[in-house]
Motif scaffolding. Structure first.
Motif, PDB file in Angstrom:
ATOM      1  N   PHE A  56       0.984  -1.109  -0.059  1.00 41.69           N
ATOM      2  CA  PHE A  56       0.032  -0.074   0.071  1.00 41.69           C
ATOM      3  C   PHE A  56       0.779   1.301   0.139  1.00 41.69           C
ATOM      4  CE2 PHE A  56      -3.012   2.728   2.734  1.00 41.69           C
ATOM      5  CZ  PHE A  56      -3.822   3.092   1.778  1.00 41.69           C
ATOM      6  N   ALA A  57       1.810   1.377   0.862  1.00 39.29           N
ATOM      7  CA  ALA A  57       2.886   2.440   0.698  1.00 39.29           C
ATOM      8  C   ALA A  57       3.513   2.768  -0.211  1.00 39.29           C
ATOM      9  CB  ALA A  57       3.854   2.343   2.154  1.00 39.29           C
ATOM     10  N   ASP A  58       3.947   1.610  -0.977  1.00 41.44           N
ATOM     11  CA  ASP A  58       4.784   1.570  -2.212  1.00 41.44           C
ATOM     12  C   ASP A  58       3.847   2.073  -3.450  1.00 41.44           C
ATOM     13  OD1 ASP A  58       6.878   0.855  -1.018  1.00 41.44           O
ATOM     14  OD2 ASP A  58       6.847  -1.506  -1.826  1.00 41.44           O
ATOM     15  N   SER A  59       2.520   1.670  -3.243  1.00 37.50           N
ATOM     16  CA  SER A  59       1.446   2.337  -4.334  1.00 37.50           C
ATOM     17  C   SER A  59       1.258   3.868  -4.047  1.00 37.50           C
ATOM     18  CB  SER A  59       0.177   1.508  -4.152  1.00 37.50           C
ATOM     19  OG  SER A  59       0.254   0.271  -4.200  1.00 37.50           O
ATOM     20  N   PRO A 113       3.298  -0.298  -8.603  1.00 35.20           N
ATOM     21  CA  PRO A 113       4.064  -1.680  -8.762  1.00 35.20           C
ATOM     22  C   PRO A 113       3.089  -2.701  -9.156  1.00 35.20           C
ATOM     23  CG  PRO A 113       4.132  -0.752  -6.582  1.00 35.20           C
ATOM     24  CD  PRO A 113       3.538   0.354  -7.332  1.00 35.20           C
ATOM     25  N   GLU A 114       3.543  -3.471  -9.891  1.00 34.96           N
ATOM     26  CA  GLU A 114       2.802  -4.940 -10.000  1.00 34.96           C
ATOM     27  C   GLU A 114       2.411  -5.474  -8.882  1.00 34.96           C
ATOM     28  OE1 GLU A 114       3.155  -9.179 -12.357  1.00 34.96           O
ATOM     29  OE2 GLU A 114       4.761  -7.764 -12.299  1.00 34.96           O
ATOM     30  N   VAL A 150      -5.753   6.099  -4.552  1.00 34.23           N
ATOM     31  CA  VAL A 150      -4.560   6.112  -3.877  1.00 34.23           C
ATOM     32  C   VAL A 150      -3.931   7.412  -4.355  1.00 34.23           C
ATOM     33  CG1 VAL A 150      -2.197   5.074  -4.245  1.00 34.23           C
ATOM     34  CG2 VAL A 150      -4.369   3.483  -4.223  1.00 34.23           C
ATOM     35  N   ALA A 151      -4.102   7.893  -5.630  1.00 30.01           N
ATOM     36  CA  ALA A 151      -3.595   9.278  -5.794  1.00 30.01           C
ATOM     37  C   ALA A 151      -4.092  10.270  -5.003  1.00 30.01           C
ATOM     38  CB  ALA A 151      -4.148   9.648  -7.368  1.00 30.01           C
ATOM     39  N   GLU A 152      -5.373  10.330  -4.455  1.00 27.10           N
ATOM     40  CA  GLU A 152      -5.930  11.270  -3.680  1.00 27.10           C
ATOM     41  C   GLU A 152      -5.181  11.121  -2.155  1.00 27.10           C
ATOM     42  OE1 GLU A 152      -9.965  10.426  -3.458  1.00 27.10           O
ATOM     43  OE2 GLU A 152     -10.368  11.179  -5.411  1.00 27.10           O
ATOM     44  N   ILE A 153      -4.955   9.977  -1.703  1.00 30.02           N
ATOM     45  CA  ILE A 153      -3.989   9.844  -0.572  1.00 30.02           C
ATOM     46  C   ILE A 153      -2.697  10.458  -0.749  1.00 30.02           C
ATOM     47  CG2 ILE A 153      -3.097   7.943   1.163  1.00 30.02           C
ATOM     48  CD1 ILE A 153      -5.455   6.448   0.808  1.00 30.02           C
ATOM     49  N   ARG A 172       3.668   4.990   4.967  1.00 33.49           N
ATOM     50  CA  ARG A 172       3.096   3.865   5.221  1.00 33.49           C
ATOM     51  C   ARG A 172       1.928   4.180   6.243  1.00 33.49           C
ATOM     52  NH1 ARG A 172       6.348  -0.875   6.560  1.00 33.49           N
ATOM     53  NH2 ARG A 172       7.069   0.468   8.453  1.00 33.49           N
ATOM     54  N   GLU A 173       2.444   4.896   7.488  1.00 29.15           N
ATOM     55  CA  GLU A 173       1.781   5.436   8.402  1.00 29.15           C
ATOM     56  C   GLU A 173       0.695   6.591   8.279  1.00 29.15           C
ATOM     57  OE1 GLU A 173       0.454   5.324  12.330  1.00 29.15           O
ATOM     58  OE2 GLU A 173       1.599   3.981  11.499  1.00 29.15           O
ATOM     59  N   ALA A 174       1.214   7.372   7.343  1.00 29.71           N
ATOM     60  CA  ALA A 174       0.426   8.618   7.150  1.00 29.71           C
ATOM     61  C   ALA A 174      -0.798   7.983   5.976  1.00 29.71           C
ATOM     62  CB  ALA A 174       1.232   9.675   6.252  1.00 29.71           C
ATOM     63  N   ALA A 175      -0.504   7.010   5.184  1.00 33.56           N
ATOM     64  CA  ALA A 175      -1.681   6.581   4.279  1.00 33.56           C
ATOM     65  C   ALA A 175      -2.600   5.635   5.158  1.00 33.56           C
ATOM     66  CB  ALA A 175      -0.883   5.762   3.086  1.00 33.56           C
ATOM     67  N   TYR A 176      -1.807   4.997   6.036  1.00 34.79           N
ATOM     68  CA  TYR A 176      -2.786   4.180   6.822  1.00 34.79           C
ATOM     69  C   TYR A 176      -3.758   4.886   7.582  1.00 34.79           C
ATOM     70  CZ  TYR A 176      -3.503   1.637  11.285  1.00 34.79           C
ATOM     71  OH  TYR A 176      -4.048   0.963  12.469  1.00 34.79           O
ATOM     72  N   GLN A 177      -3.300   5.946   8.260  1.00 37.40           N
ATOM     73  CA  GLN A 177      -4.258   6.921   8.925  1.00 37.40           C
ATOM     74  C   GLN A 177      -5.279   7.362   8.176  1.00 37.40           C
ATOM     75  OE1 GLN A 177      -4.339   6.718  12.249  1.00 37.40           O
ATOM     76  NE2 GLN A 177      -2.274   5.703  12.617  1.00 37.40           N
ATOM     77  N   LEU A 178      -4.790   7.889   7.077  1.00 39.32           N
ATOM     78  CA  LEU A 178      -5.847   8.538   6.143  1.00 39.32           C
ATOM     79  C   LEU A 178      -6.938   7.658   5.539  1.00 39.32           C
ATOM     80  CD1 LEU A 178      -3.614  10.770   4.113  1.00 39.32           C
ATOM     81  CD2 LEU A 178      -5.153  11.477   5.311  1.00 39.32           C
ATOM     82  N   GLN A 179      -6.541   6.317   5.368  1.00 41.47           N
ATOM     83  CA  GLN A 179      -7.559   5.223   4.782  1.00 41.47           C
ATOM     84  C   GLN A 179      -8.362   4.990   6.019  1.00 41.47           C
ATOM     85  OE1 GLN A 179      -8.075   4.487   1.567  1.00 41.47           O
ATOM     86  NE2 GLN A 179      -9.920   3.782   2.907  1.00 41.47           N
TER      87      GLN A 179
END
Length: 556
Positions: free
Chosen positions: A181-184, A195-196, A204-207, A231-238
């Protein structure tokens, strides 16, 4: 007279028969109201209520059932509130209440208010209910919708039946999925394709844009250095998006439990140690195994791989023991249709931990749902988002429709039906009955009809008897729905009540008909009393809809 009142009266009559020597003394301990079952007969022509108490106890009394039933019928006849008692078939007792006894329920309901329907059937039960638990790597979608609606409704029913309930969401925030998720998100930060095997979709672009705004320096880091921050920031947002979506759907969780916490606090190793002490761990081929086949699982399960990494199963075991340690003797899991394989392994964990898998863990499997004409989410790309369904169909319609079918039956939602304002739409039918009752109350007030008088004996119309009987059953329906984890029982009963109300509304006037010269007619006791029945119906419909997480509009 409510069914529990009649059960108490029957219990008293049976006890009196014991005291008089007509029944053996050894029956006394069993002649409690809880053991005396009262239910509606299949046909209203057979009376208001029926009981098979004679067939329950006749053999122990040394009597045939009809003889036993006749003895009780004789003692019951003439009691206050009883119009007639008949013996039918092999020994059924059919009881007809007099109008005053039946009608008294209307006042009981109005005075009870929001508490009518609440019961103590599950008093003393402490339950942890885990449901939805979607991975925090994307928005909630149609696959989570059913358990969000059903799980919340079941929790409401359990609480209404006296249980202490904690609604819990298990956050799967550990494992490689969070790195993917973080890599995306990192790829979108730099304008690259994900990535594949990564997570596609506009969300994902919005995050990524929000992460850039909150952490502007992250774009200057290497992907490896940026990963922990992203990873932590995207996790909290999602997770916040998930919580906001659940709130909009009317679903409340008491606890969000992190899988990552289980890893960080050593709970997984503690689980392995605990199960080893229980004698169920085996070291084999460099790995650590739990011998779940001893408890009926189809194969033993690896907890710690040969490389030292714990498996998802190890986290499941740690999570079960964590719930157990937090004081939840009853643990309910609501899982999707693709989780049938989890039943055996979760029950095996319970047994290995020293619990009774038939009493301490319950696993409900929900079948798939589909929505005719639903479009894939533009944000998520390949799924139908829950928030889109709510915006399209409405929260009430979606929640009600999901609640009115058993969880183990696949369903297809008909959007055109749920968006229609017709009696063919079940949620509209029930909500309209409530709005109609509220409107009738407003009209009554404008014509000088209020609840200043109450004479239950005036409620003699057949439609009044039918409506009262259905209202009387509501608490038992709630208790049964809670015990069986089946909210659809409440939904279907509300539809029966709505039908009985519409029939009564067409047959009986709350406001007196004007005189022939157009002048207002006198308001009589029956009109005041009918307003009580009208308001009692509105109350039961509102209480029932609330148990399903659906609103009760006062006008439509």
């Amino acid at each position: 007279m409510k069914p529990e009142d009649l059960a108490a009266l029957l219990s008293a009559v049976l006890t009196e028969a014991v005291d008089a020597g007509d029944l053996p003394a050894e029956l006394r301990a069993d002649l409690t109201p809880e053991r005396v079952k009262v239910e509606r007969p299949r046909s209203r022509e057979h009376g208001d209520w029926a009981t098979n108490v004679a067939m329950q106890f006749a053999k122990r009394a040394g009597m045939n059932p009809r003889e036993f039933a006749a003895l009780i019928a004789e003692r019951l006849t003439g009691r206050e509130g009883i119009a007639s008692v008949d013996v039918a078939g092999p020994g059924f007792l059919n009881v007809t209440l007099d109008a005053a006894a039946a009608g008294e329920l209307a006042r009981t309901i109005v005075e009870a208010g929001a508490d009518y329907g609440r019961n103590e059937a599950l008093s003393g039960h402490t339950v942890n209910m885990e449901f939805v638990s979607a991975n925090p790597t994307g928005p909630l979608h149609i696959g989570h919708t059913r358990w969000a609606a059903l799980g919340d409704a079941i929790a409401r029913l359990l609480r209404a039946s006296g249980a202490e309930v904690t609604a819990e969401y298990y956050v799967n925030d550990a494992g490689n999925q969070m790195n993917v998720f973080a890599d995306s998100v990192i790829a979108r930060l730099h304008g690259r394709d994900v990535p594949e095997g990564g997570y596609p979709g506009q969300y994902v672009a919005e995050i990524a844009e929000q992460v850039r705004a909150d952490h502007p320096d992250v774009v200057d880091l290497t992907d490896e250095a940026a990963r922990p921050v992203v990873r932590e920031a995207a996790y909290q947002l999602q997770m916040q998006d998930i919580k906001d979506t659940l709130t909009a759907f009317g679903v409340r969780f008491d606890v969000f439990t992190s899988e990552r916490r289980l890893h960080e606090t050593g709970a997984i190793q503690q689980a392995v140690d605990r199960l080893r002490e229980q004698g169920h761990i085996e070291d084999r081929d460099g790995a650590v195994w739990l011998r779940t086949t001893v408890f009926g699982d189809d194969k033993d399960r690896v907890m710690i791989r040969a490389n030292g990494e714990p498996t998802y199963f190890a986290a499941d075991a740690a999570y079960y023991l964590d719930k157990r340690g937090r004081g939840f003797p009853e643990k309910v899991y609501l899982l999707g249709a693709d989780h049938h394989g989890y039943v055996g392994r979760l029950k095996a964990i319970a047994a290995a931990a020293g619990d009774d898998p038939e009493a301490n863990i319950e696993i409900l499997i929900g079948q798939l749902i589909s929505v005719n004409g639903a479009k894939l989410s533009k944000r998520a790309g390949n799924i139908i988002e829950l928030k889109d369904l709510v915006e399209w169909l409405g929260r009430d319609a979606l929640r009600y429709d999901l609640a009115r079918y058993p969880a183990d039956s696949p369903i297809t939602i008909d959007p055109e039906l749920l968006r229609s304002n017709t009696n063919d739409n079940p949620v509209y039918y029930v909500q309209y009955a409530h709005a109609r009752a509220c409107g009738a109350a407003r009209t009554a007030q404008a014509h000088g009809v209020d609840r200043s008088e109450f004479d239950a004996s005036t409620l003699t119309d057949p439609t009044e008897s039918e409506l009262l009987a259905q209202l009387a059953e509501f608490p038992a329906v709630v208790a049964s729905a809670a015990r069986l984890r089946e909210p659809h029982r409440v939904a279907r009963h509300l539809e029966v009540i709505a039908g009985a109300y519409h029939s009564w509304y067409a047959a009986c006037r709350i406001v007196p008909r004007p005189e022939q010269d157009g002048s207002a007619a006198d308001v009589e006791a029956v009109h005041h009393t009918r307003l009580w029945l009208n308001d009692a119906t509105a109350r039961v419909l509102a209480n029932g809809l609330d148990l399903l997480g659906v609103s009760a509009p006062e006008s439509m």
